[in-house]
Write an enzyme that holds these catalytic residues in place. Structure first.
Site, PDB file in Angstrom:
ATOM      1  N   HIS A   1      -3.571   7.467   2.828  1.00 57.28           N
ATOM      2  CA  HIS A   1      -3.945   6.186   2.231  1.00 57.28           C
ATOM      3  C   HIS A   1      -5.334   5.790   2.759  1.00 57.28           C
ATOM      4  CE1 HIS A   1      -3.892   2.178   0.788  1.00 57.28           C
ATOM      5  NE2 HIS A   1      -3.745   1.620   1.973  1.00 57.28           N
TER       6      HIS A   1
ATOM      7  N   CYS B   1       0.808  -1.232   0.000  1.00 63.23           N
ATOM      8  CA  CYS B   1       0.000   0.000   0.000  1.00 63.23           C
ATOM      9  C   CYS B   1       0.838   1.277   0.000  1.00 63.23           C
ATOM     10  CB  CYS B   1      -0.948   0.019   1.196  1.00 63.23           C
ATOM     11  SG  CYS B   1      -2.269  -1.184   1.013  1.00 63.23           S
TER      12      CYS B   1
ATOM     13  N   ASN C   1     -10.267   0.341  -0.403  1.00 63.00           N
ATOM     14  CA  ASN C   1      -8.803   0.416  -0.434  1.00 63.00           C
ATOM     15  C   ASN C   1      -8.303  -0.083  -1.796  1.00 63.00           C
ATOM     16  OD1 ASN C   1      -6.059   0.166  -0.104  1.00 63.00           O
ATOM     17  ND2 ASN C   1      -6.165  -0.949   1.832  1.00 63.00           N
TER      18      ASN C   1
HETATM   19  O1  UT7 Z   1      -3.915  -0.973   3.399  1.00 65.93           O
HETATM   20  C1  UT7 Z   1      -3.196  -2.021   3.986  1.00 65.93           C
HETATM   21  C2  UT7 Z   1      -3.305  -1.956   5.430  1.00 65.93           C
HETATM   22  N1  UT7 Z   1      -4.527  -2.569   5.893  1.00 65.93           N
HETATM   23  C3  UT7 Z   1      -5.183  -1.970   6.863  1.00 65.93           C
HETATM   24  O2  UT7 Z   1      -4.793  -0.909   7.261  1.00 65.93           O
HETATM   25  C4  UT7 Z   1      -6.340  -2.698   7.485  1.00 65.93           C
HETATM   26  C5  UT7 Z   1      -6.300  -2.556   8.969  1.00 65.93           C
HETATM   27  N2  UT7 Z   1      -7.346  -3.280   9.655  1.00 65.93           N
HETATM   28  C6  UT7 Z   1      -8.623  -2.905   9.626  1.00 65.93           C
HETATM   29  O3  UT7 Z   1      -8.993  -1.979   8.929  1.00 65.93           O
HETATM   30  C7  UT7 Z   1      -9.579  -3.607  10.534  1.00 65.93           C
HETATM   31  O4  UT7 Z   1      -8.884  -4.432  11.419  1.00 65.93           O
HETATM   32  C8  UT7 Z   1     -10.671  -4.442   9.802  1.00 65.93           C
HETATM   33  C9  UT7 Z   1     -11.627  -3.530   9.069  1.00 65.93           C
HETATM   34  C10 UT7 Z   1      -9.993  -5.405   8.834  1.00 65.93           C
HETATM   35  C11 UT7 Z   1     -11.472  -5.254  10.823  1.00 65.93           C
HETATM   36  O5  UT7 Z   1     -12.041  -4.377  11.794  1.00 65.93           O
HETATM   37  P1  UT7 Z   1     -11.884  -4.687  13.353  1.00 65.93           P
HETATM   38  O6  UT7 Z   1     -12.600  -3.632  14.060  1.00 65.93           O
HETATM   39  O7  UT7 Z   1     -10.425  -4.848  13.641  1.00 65.93           O
HETATM   40  O8  UT7 Z   1     -12.661  -6.034  13.500  1.00 65.93           O
HETATM   41  P2  UT7 Z   1     -12.144  -7.428  14.095  1.00 65.93           P
HETATM   42  O9  UT7 Z   1     -11.257  -8.108  13.106  1.00 65.93           O
HETATM   43  O10 UT7 Z   1     -11.644  -7.226  15.479  1.00 65.93           O
HETATM   44  O11 UT7 Z   1     -13.498  -8.218  14.182  1.00 65.93           O
HETATM   45  C12 UT7 Z   1     -14.523  -7.857  15.114  1.00 65.93           C
HETATM   46  C13 UT7 Z   1     -15.689  -8.807  14.924  1.00 65.93           C
HETATM   47  C14 UT7 Z   1     -15.287 -10.273  14.932  1.00 65.93           C
HETATM   48  O12 UT7 Z   1     -16.305 -10.996  15.542  1.00 65.93           O
HETATM   49  P3  UT7 Z   1     -16.194 -11.481  17.076  1.00 65.93           P
HETATM   50  O13 UT7 Z   1     -14.961 -12.316  17.123  1.00 65.93           O
HETATM   51  O14 UT7 Z   1     -16.081 -10.211  17.874  1.00 65.93           O
HETATM   52  O15 UT7 Z   1     -17.454 -12.210  17.282  1.00 65.93           O
HETATM   53  C15 UT7 Z   1     -15.222 -10.609  13.469  1.00 65.93           C
HETATM   54  O16 UT7 Z   1     -15.447 -11.982  13.226  1.00 65.93           O
HETATM   55  O17 UT7 Z   1     -16.306  -8.561  13.647  1.00 65.93           O
HETATM   56  C16 UT7 Z   1     -16.334  -9.782  12.897  1.00 65.93           C
HETATM   57  N3  UT7 Z   1     -16.157  -9.466  11.485  1.00 65.93           N
HETATM   58  C17 UT7 Z   1     -17.176  -9.121  10.689  1.00 65.93           C
HETATM   59  N4  UT7 Z   1     -18.496  -9.001  10.902  1.00 65.93           N
HETATM   60  C18 UT7 Z   1     -19.267  -8.619   9.871  1.00 65.93           C
HETATM   61  C19 UT7 Z   1     -15.004  -9.422  10.778  1.00 65.93           C
HETATM   62  N5  UT7 Z   1     -15.268  -9.060   9.506  1.00 65.93           N
HETATM   63  C20 UT7 Z   1     -16.607  -8.869   9.427  1.00 65.93           C
HETATM   64  C21 UT7 Z   1     -17.466  -8.477   8.388  1.00 65.93           C
HETATM   65  N6  UT7 Z   1     -18.776  -8.361   8.658  1.00 65.93           N
HETATM   66  N7  UT7 Z   1     -17.015  -8.201   7.148  1.00 65.93           N
END
Ligand code: UT7
Length: 331
Positions: free
Chosen positions: A256, A116, A286
């Site tokens: 970004h 990225c 993204n």
């Molecule tokens: O450009 C390259 C660099 N990349 C980035 O900068 C990405 C950085 N990371 C992020 O933007 C975030 O971590 C994400 C958007 C990928 C995820 O958001 P988060 O707030 O960190 O969510 P999480 O992974 O902690 O998941 C929270 C909950 C989980 O459920 P439980 O375990 O709390 O029951 C996930 O299973 O949300 C669930 N979950 C979803 N639910 C609905 C994960 N993805 C989804 C989804 N829809 N698409």
């Protein structure tokens, strides 16, 4: 000041027509519009559906858009850089193909891969060639067909990424406009957290890698998020401090577009209000190497000559950094 600076003098872009909305994603994986919107700020992204078309397809069109707007003769271009994480293929240079297709017959060309941060690093490379006096016209294109490496059954990645391309032209400037300072970083210990495992020299393609779905990008979102927030904010604050810029001196933050929450955290740390933060993540998600030039393209009319822009990016590797640039023209 006698030294030549390297300024951006034109911008172009290309976005595929197909719009993948959150609503449509709801029918593909277990997710919902509310979760995606509140966690990322994304509402829709563009997907290149055309059979047999790779990142070069979009890069060529972004370059052609720029050349048309600028009335630029492609024979005058000295160098074509394609910043990308999804080259057409691994061995033949995507940039060489793009250069030939746009008629840049006097240019040499190569790809620049830094996940990225590819476009941000590419800005540094392009500017250095201009500042040295070696070349006069460097075309920097950020193009990614992220849909080619996304698993559309994996809700943790497929909601984030989109396809697109943006292009900028770097030229010498006599008024001190253009790139002023940069602070670029990398940390290879981060590669476990965001990667596409197979298809490279460690794990060449095999039936097994295909069966194991190792040709898709995977990330440990939470870890990447944590590193992205602290590092993007750190480098942006550092570049302001080093150049004695207060939040009032900064006209635009050009971040970004990975997650709206990462962008907000960076802006907060810089003390920059939301009215100065360029954002289009809602529409494109993204697009990896294309996020920064697509912002310039969408907001070109609002950015004025002499404005102070702070670019910031974070990506796989890890790679990250910040660039301070003075805008060189009114459009
Ligand atoms: O450009 C390259 C660099 N990349 C980035 O900068 C990405 C950085 N990371 C992020 O933007 C975030 O971590 C994400 C958007 C990928 C995820 O958001 P988060 O707030 O960190 O969510 P999480 O992974 O902690 O998941 C929270 C909950 C989980 O459920 P439980 O375990 O709390 O029951 C996930 O299973 O949300 C669930 N979950 C979803 N639910 C609905 C994960 N993805 C989804 C989804 N829809 N698409």
């Amino acid at each position: 000041m006698n030294q030549k600076t390297a300024a951006i003098t034109a911008v172009g872009a290309y976005l595929p027509e197909f719009v993948l909305t959150n609503k449509l994603l709801e029918t593909m994986v277990d997710t919902n519009d509310e979760w995606i919107t509140t966690r990322t700020g994304i509402k829709e992204r563009r997907i290149l559906k055309k059979e047999g078309a790779g990142s070069s397809y979009m890069a060529i069109r972004a370059a052609q858009d720029l050349m048309k707007k600028k009335d630029l003769d492609p024979a005058e271009i000295d160098l074509v850089l394609v910043a990308t994480a999804t080259p057409d293929m691994l061995v033949a240079s995507t940039a060489a193909y793009v250069a030939s297709e746009i008629g840049a017959v006097n240019a040499f060309a190569y790809d620049l891969l830094a996940a990225c941060s590819s476009f941000l690093y590419g800005m540094s490379t392009a500017a250095s060639y201009i500042e040295s006096g070696r070349y006069k016209k460097v075309l920097l294109i950020g193009a990614d067909k992220m849909s080619s490496i996304i698993d559309y059954t994996d809700r943790t990645t497929c909601i984030i990424f989109g396809d697109g391309a943006g292009a900028v032209l770097f030229e010498p400037n006599e008024e001190g406009m253009g790139l002023q300072d940069e602070y670029l970083r990398s940390d290879g210990s981060g590669r476990e957290f965001l990667k596409m495992e197979a298809g490279g020299s460690i794990l060449p393609a095999s039936h097994e890698t295909v069966d194991n779905k190792q040709h898709f990008a995977r990330q440990d979102g939470k870890t990447v998020f944590k590193f992205a927030v602290s590092n993007m904010a750190d480098v942006s604050a550092k570049i302001m401090e080093r150049n004695k810029l207060s939040h009032e001196d900064v006209n635009w933050l050009v971040p970004h577009q990975a997650n709206k929450r990462i962008i907000d955290a960076t802006a907060n740390r810089m003390g920059v209000g939301p009215e100065k933060v360029l954002m289009n993540i809602e529409h494109y998600g993204n697009t990896t190497s294309a996020t920064l030039p697509l912002l310039l393209y969408d907001f070109e009319k609002q950015i004025k000559k002499g404005d102070n822009l702070i670019f910031a990016a974070f990506g796989g590797g890890f790679t990250w950094g910040s660039i301070y640039l003075k805008w060189a023209y009114n459009s």
